[in-house]
Design a protein around this motif. Structure first.
Motif, PDB file in Angstrom:
ATOM      1  N   TYR A   1      -4.558  43.518  18.010  1.00 57.48           N
ATOM      2  CA  TYR A   1      -5.041  43.746  19.206  1.00 57.48           C
ATOM      3  C   TYR A   1      -6.674  43.823  19.370  1.00 57.48           C
ATOM      4  CZ  TYR A   1      -0.186  41.579  20.905  1.00 57.48           C
ATOM      5  OH  TYR A   1       1.410  41.587  21.282  1.00 57.48           O
ATOM      6  N   PHE A   2      -7.179  44.798  18.586  1.00 58.40           N
ATOM      7  CA  PHE A   2      -8.114  45.511  18.247  1.00 58.40           C
ATOM      8  C   PHE A   2      -9.041  44.431  18.401  1.00 58.40           C
ATOM      9  CE2 PHE A   2     -11.822  47.599  17.122  1.00 58.40           C
ATOM     10  CZ  PHE A   2     -12.347  48.579  17.670  1.00 58.40           C
ATOM     11  N   HIS A   3      -8.944  43.433  16.520  1.00 61.92           N
ATOM     12  CA  HIS A   3      -9.437  42.534  16.146  1.00 61.92           C
ATOM     13  C   HIS A   3      -9.634  41.065  17.014  1.00 61.92           C
ATOM     14  CE1 HIS A   3     -11.103  45.483  12.682  1.00 61.92           C
ATOM     15  NE2 HIS A   3      -9.736  45.913  13.237  1.00 61.92           N
ATOM     16  N   VAL A   4      -8.326  41.056  17.793  1.00 57.50           N
ATOM     17  CA  VAL A   4      -8.329  39.622  18.183  1.00 57.50           C
ATOM     18  C   VAL A   4      -9.227  39.673  19.561  1.00 57.50           C
ATOM     19  CG1 VAL A   4      -6.912  37.795  19.381  1.00 57.50           C
ATOM     20  CG2 VAL A   4      -6.209  39.400  17.194  1.00 57.50           C
ATOM     21  N   THR A   5      -8.792  40.217  20.054  1.00 60.00           N
ATOM     22  CA  THR A   5      -9.677  41.133  21.323  1.00 60.00           C
ATOM     23  C   THR A   5     -11.589  40.986  20.480  1.00 60.00           C
ATOM     24  OG1 THR A   5      -7.926  42.061  21.923  1.00 60.00           O
ATOM     25  CG2 THR A   5     -10.057  42.323  22.848  1.00 60.00           C
ATOM     26  N   THR A   6     -11.757  41.799  20.166  1.00 65.01           N
ATOM     27  CA  THR A   6     -13.028  42.460  19.942  1.00 65.01           C
ATOM     28  C   THR A   6     -13.914  40.247  19.111  1.00 65.01           C
ATOM     29  OG1 THR A   6     -13.083  43.892  19.104  1.00 65.01           O
ATOM     30  CG2 THR A   6     -15.303  42.813  17.797  1.00 65.01           C
ATOM     31  N   VAL A   7     -13.049  39.974  19.006  1.00 68.89           N
ATOM     32  CA  VAL A   7     -13.007  37.982  18.337  1.00 68.89           C
ATOM     33  C   VAL A   7     -13.506  37.285  20.427  1.00 68.89           C
ATOM     34  CG1 VAL A   7     -12.680  35.845  18.139  1.00 68.89           C
ATOM     35  CG2 VAL A   7     -11.843  37.651  16.100  1.00 68.89           C
ATOM     36  N   TYR A   8     -12.742  38.061  20.639  1.00 68.21           N
ATOM     37  CA  TYR A   8     -12.360  37.160  22.456  1.00 68.21           C
ATOM     38  C   TYR A   8     -13.767  37.019  22.832  1.00 68.21           C
ATOM     39  CZ  TYR A   8     -11.560  36.289  27.304  1.00 68.21           C
ATOM     40  OH  TYR A   8     -10.659  35.927  28.241  1.00 68.21           O
ATOM     41  N   ALA A   9     -13.813  38.600  22.157  1.00 65.37           N
ATOM     42  CA  ALA A   9     -15.433  39.374  24.147  1.00 65.37           C
ATOM     43  C   ALA A   9     -16.592  39.020  23.109  1.00 65.37           C
ATOM     44  CB  ALA A   9     -15.076  40.980  23.299  1.00 65.37           C
ATOM     45  N   LEU A  10     -16.571  38.806  21.802  1.00 68.05           N
ATOM     46  CA  LEU A  10     -17.396  37.871  20.427  1.00 68.05           C
ATOM     47  C   LEU A  10     -17.920  36.744  21.518  1.00 68.05           C
ATOM     48  CD1 LEU A  10     -17.634  38.822  17.114  1.00 68.05           C
ATOM     49  CD2 LEU A  10     -19.352  39.564  18.718  1.00 68.05           C
ATOM     50  N   LEU A  11     -16.523  35.907  21.867  1.00 66.60           N
ATOM     51  CA  LEU A  11     -16.793  34.946  21.854  1.00 66.60           C
ATOM     52  C   LEU A  11     -17.741  33.892  23.849  1.00 66.60           C
ATOM     53  CD1 LEU A  11     -14.055  33.231  19.955  1.00 66.60           C
ATOM     54  CD2 LEU A  11     -16.237  32.604  19.545  1.00 66.60           C
ATOM     55  N   ARG A  12     -16.527  35.075  24.273  1.00 65.97           N
ATOM     56  CA  ARG A  12     -17.263  35.273  25.610  1.00 65.97           C
ATOM     57  C   ARG A  12     -18.196  35.785  25.492  1.00 65.97           C
ATOM     58  NH1 ARG A  12     -16.781  34.586  30.359  1.00 65.97           N
ATOM     59  NH2 ARG A  12     -15.191  35.691  32.020  1.00 65.97           N
ATOM     60  N   GLN A  13     -18.640  36.698  25.295  1.00 64.26           N
ATOM     61  CA  GLN A  13     -20.647  36.723  25.341  1.00 64.26           C
ATOM     62  C   GLN A  13     -20.915  35.693  24.974  1.00 64.26           C
ATOM     63  OE1 GLN A  13     -21.874  40.491  23.488  1.00 64.26           O
ATOM     64  NE2 GLN A  13     -22.199  41.059  26.153  1.00 64.26           N
ATOM     65  N   ALA A  14     -20.891  35.101  24.456  1.00 66.56           N
ATOM     66  CA  ALA A  14     -21.705  34.080  23.555  1.00 66.56           C
ATOM     67  C   ALA A  14     -21.255  32.602  24.121  1.00 66.56           C
ATOM     68  CB  ALA A  14     -21.547  33.360  22.139  1.00 66.56           C
TER      69      ALA A  14
ATOM     70  N   GLY B   1      -9.714  32.143  29.251  1.00 71.76           N
ATOM     71  CA  GLY B   1      -9.739  32.879  29.344  1.00 71.76           C
ATOM     72  C   GLY B   1      -8.493  33.660  28.147  1.00 71.76           C
ATOM     73  N   LYS B   2      -8.254  35.045  29.925  1.00 68.21           N
ATOM     74  CA  LYS B   2      -7.342  35.826  29.281  1.00 68.21           C
ATOM     75  C   LYS B   2      -5.902  35.514  28.902  1.00 68.21           C
ATOM     76  CE  LYS B   2      -5.450  38.916  31.227  1.00 68.21           C
ATOM     77  NZ  LYS B   2      -5.003  40.342  32.294  1.00 68.21           N
ATOM     78  N   ALA B   3      -5.594  33.506  29.433  1.00 69.07           N
ATOM     79  CA  ALA B   3      -4.329  33.394  28.744  1.00 69.07           C
ATOM     80  C   ALA B   3      -4.431  32.435  27.624  1.00 69.07           C
ATOM     81  CB  ALA B   3      -4.419  31.943  30.421  1.00 69.07           C
ATOM     82  N   ASP B   4      -6.060  32.223  27.103  1.00 64.75           N
ATOM     83  CA  ASP B   4      -6.148  31.958  25.458  1.00 64.75           C
ATOM     84  C   ASP B   4      -5.980  33.080  25.037  1.00 64.75           C
ATOM     85  OD1 ASP B   4      -7.738  29.286  26.200  1.00 64.75           O
ATOM     86  OD2 ASP B   4      -8.873  30.151  27.205  1.00 64.75           O
ATOM     87  N   PHE B   5      -5.929  34.258  25.277  1.00 69.77           N
ATOM     88  CA  PHE B   5      -5.356  35.428  24.073  1.00 69.77           C
ATOM     89  C   PHE B   5      -4.243  36.046  23.623  1.00 69.77           C
ATOM     90  CE2 PHE B   5      -4.655  39.854  24.529  1.00 69.77           C
ATOM     91  CZ  PHE B   5      -4.861  40.130  23.321  1.00 69.77           C
ATOM     92  N   LEU B   6      -3.439  35.467  25.881  1.00 65.84           N
ATOM     93  CA  LEU B   6      -2.138  35.727  25.940  1.00 65.84           C
ATOM     94  C   LEU B   6      -0.993  35.027  25.797  1.00 65.84           C
ATOM     95  CD1 LEU B   6      -2.180  37.935  28.756  1.00 65.84           C
ATOM     96  CD2 LEU B   6      -1.098  38.785  27.087  1.00 65.84           C
ATOM     97  N   VAL B   7      -1.203  33.622  25.595  1.00 66.20           N
ATOM     98  CA  VAL B   7      -0.195  31.734  25.231  1.00 66.20           C
ATOM     99  C   VAL B   7      -0.909  31.593  25.175  1.00 66.20           C
ATOM    100  CG1 VAL B   7       1.416  32.711  27.343  1.00 66.20           C
ATOM    101  CG2 VAL B   7      -0.694  31.531  27.670  1.00 66.20           C
ATOM    102  N   GLY B   8      -2.186  31.078  24.137  1.00 62.60           N
ATOM    103  CA  GLY B   8      -2.997  30.618  23.581  1.00 62.60           C
ATOM    104  C   GLY B   8      -3.618  28.993  23.526  1.00 62.60           C
ATOM    105  N   ALA B   9      -2.918  27.978  22.944  1.00 66.87           N
ATOM    106  CA  ALA B   9      -2.220  26.347  23.141  1.00 66.87           C
ATOM    107  C   ALA B   9      -1.616  26.063  24.713  1.00 66.87           C
ATOM    108  CB  ALA B   9      -1.835  26.237  22.639  1.00 66.87           C
ATOM    109  N   GLN B  10      -0.770  27.053  25.340  1.00 65.65           N
ATOM    110  CA  GLN B  10       0.043  26.600  25.808  1.00 65.65           C
ATOM    111  C   GLN B  10      -0.567  27.304  27.495  1.00 65.65           C
ATOM    112  OE1 GLN B  10       3.743  28.984  26.368  1.00 65.65           O
ATOM    113  NE2 GLN B  10       3.323  29.898  24.436  1.00 65.65           N
ATOM    114  N   ALA B  11      -2.186  27.692  27.263  1.00 62.03           N
ATOM    115  CA  ALA B  11      -2.580  28.396  28.526  1.00 62.03           C
ATOM    116  C   ALA B  11      -3.004  26.723  29.230  1.00 62.03           C
ATOM    117  CB  ALA B  11      -3.601  28.480  27.923  1.00 62.03           C
ATOM    118  N   ALA B  12      -3.379  25.995  28.383  1.00 62.80           N
ATOM    119  CA  ALA B  12      -3.443  24.896  29.634  1.00 62.80           C
ATOM    120  C   ALA B  12      -2.344  23.894  30.999  1.00 62.80           C
ATOM    121  CB  ALA B  12      -4.024  23.878  28.844  1.00 62.80           C
ATOM    122  N   ALA B  13      -1.077  24.553  29.906  1.00 64.02           N
ATOM    123  CA  ALA B  13       0.144  24.233  30.649  1.00 64.02           C
ATOM    124  C   ALA B  13       0.116  24.620  31.440  1.00 64.02           C
ATOM    125  CB  ALA B  13       1.444  24.248  29.143  1.00 64.02           C
TER     126      ALA B  13
END
Lengths: 173, 173
Positions: B143-156, B161-173
């Protein structure tokens, strides 16, 4: 000892929040050593449309608290969400940890298949079975927000390493 | 169903890495829509003395893979750590997921108290019981490294959104 729903969850919340408190303590010390007000760090954001550090701490605490309350049926304390200092954020963590310590293991164990309904966003809810809710929602939420705090502090120049996140105060040992 | 060491671990690794792949896919699409090379994102760092995005993805995969191998006794695949494109990072994730899918639950279950010794840093090792190792080391590392990727991408500026991290492709559903 066989793994149980409580052993898979409560110590995870407790360790993550304890180590969060440890990272915040290092941040406060670091700010004072660098002669700026620690409260500057409390307002930092990774992006303008992301929540500031204080909110990240609050949500990490609440993810642990709400996950525990929803599965156990116990009533969790509520907080005013008005912390602006490191001392107040530490108090938030300490109160959350104090409440988690009151939760008996049998309020969790055996409830794996119990349905949990929880809010997502402002208008919707979602229902999951307790085991899935804890491992795919509550626990990742706690880590997400604790790691975001770590990222904010690390980017701000605080002297943290991954051991501070994983083992907290034992990192120096 | 009662929680087991495998049910507490394998689906957690699989979901986190699947959602990581989903976030990377959104990042690549976003870069193309904004007309810059997606590979620019692969080299981003939150701080000069933190590892770049590609390494964060590698370590997230390896934390899941090594945690699983050390508890199950199964031999994990090794990788060259030379990914420079999103396609290569996705392949790394896919290969890790493919290997995790071959691990039988009985290679985990009942091993809670088995001792696991693993490297920390370049010269030291640490020994923990399997349940503690998975819940206090392997899973938080993922989770540490996945969240760090999220932080890098979000900052870029990637639209996550957090749903992409929690539920991935289901986030759009």
């Amino acid at each position: 000892m066989t793994i149980t729903l409580s052993s898979a969850t409560l110590p995870v919340f407790q360790t993550a929040l304890t180590n969060l408190g440890h990272c915040l303590k290092k941040a406060e010390t670091n700010a004072m050593a660098r002669s700026f007000s620690p409260e500057v760090l409390v307002g930092l954001r990774l992006a303008p449309d992301m929540l500031p550090l204080a909110s990240q701490v609050r949500i990490a605490c609440d993810a642990a608290k709400n996950g525990t309350a929803r599965v156990s049926g116990m009533e969790a304390p509520t907080f005013a969400d008005d912390e602006t200092t490191f001392a107040q954020l530490q108090e938030r963590i300490a109160k959350t940890l104090a409440w988690l310590a009151t939760v008996p293991t049998d309020a969790f164990d055996g409830r794996e298949a119990q349905e949990v309904t929880f809010p997502i966003g402002k208008e919707a809810t979602r229902t999951m079975k307790a085991e899935a809710y804890l491992k795919h929602w509550s626990i990742p939420n706690v880590y997400f927000h604790v790691t975001t705090v770590y990222a904010l502090l690390r980017q701000a120049g605080v002297d943290l390493g991954k051991a501070d996140f994983l083992v907290g105060a034992q990192a120096a040992a």
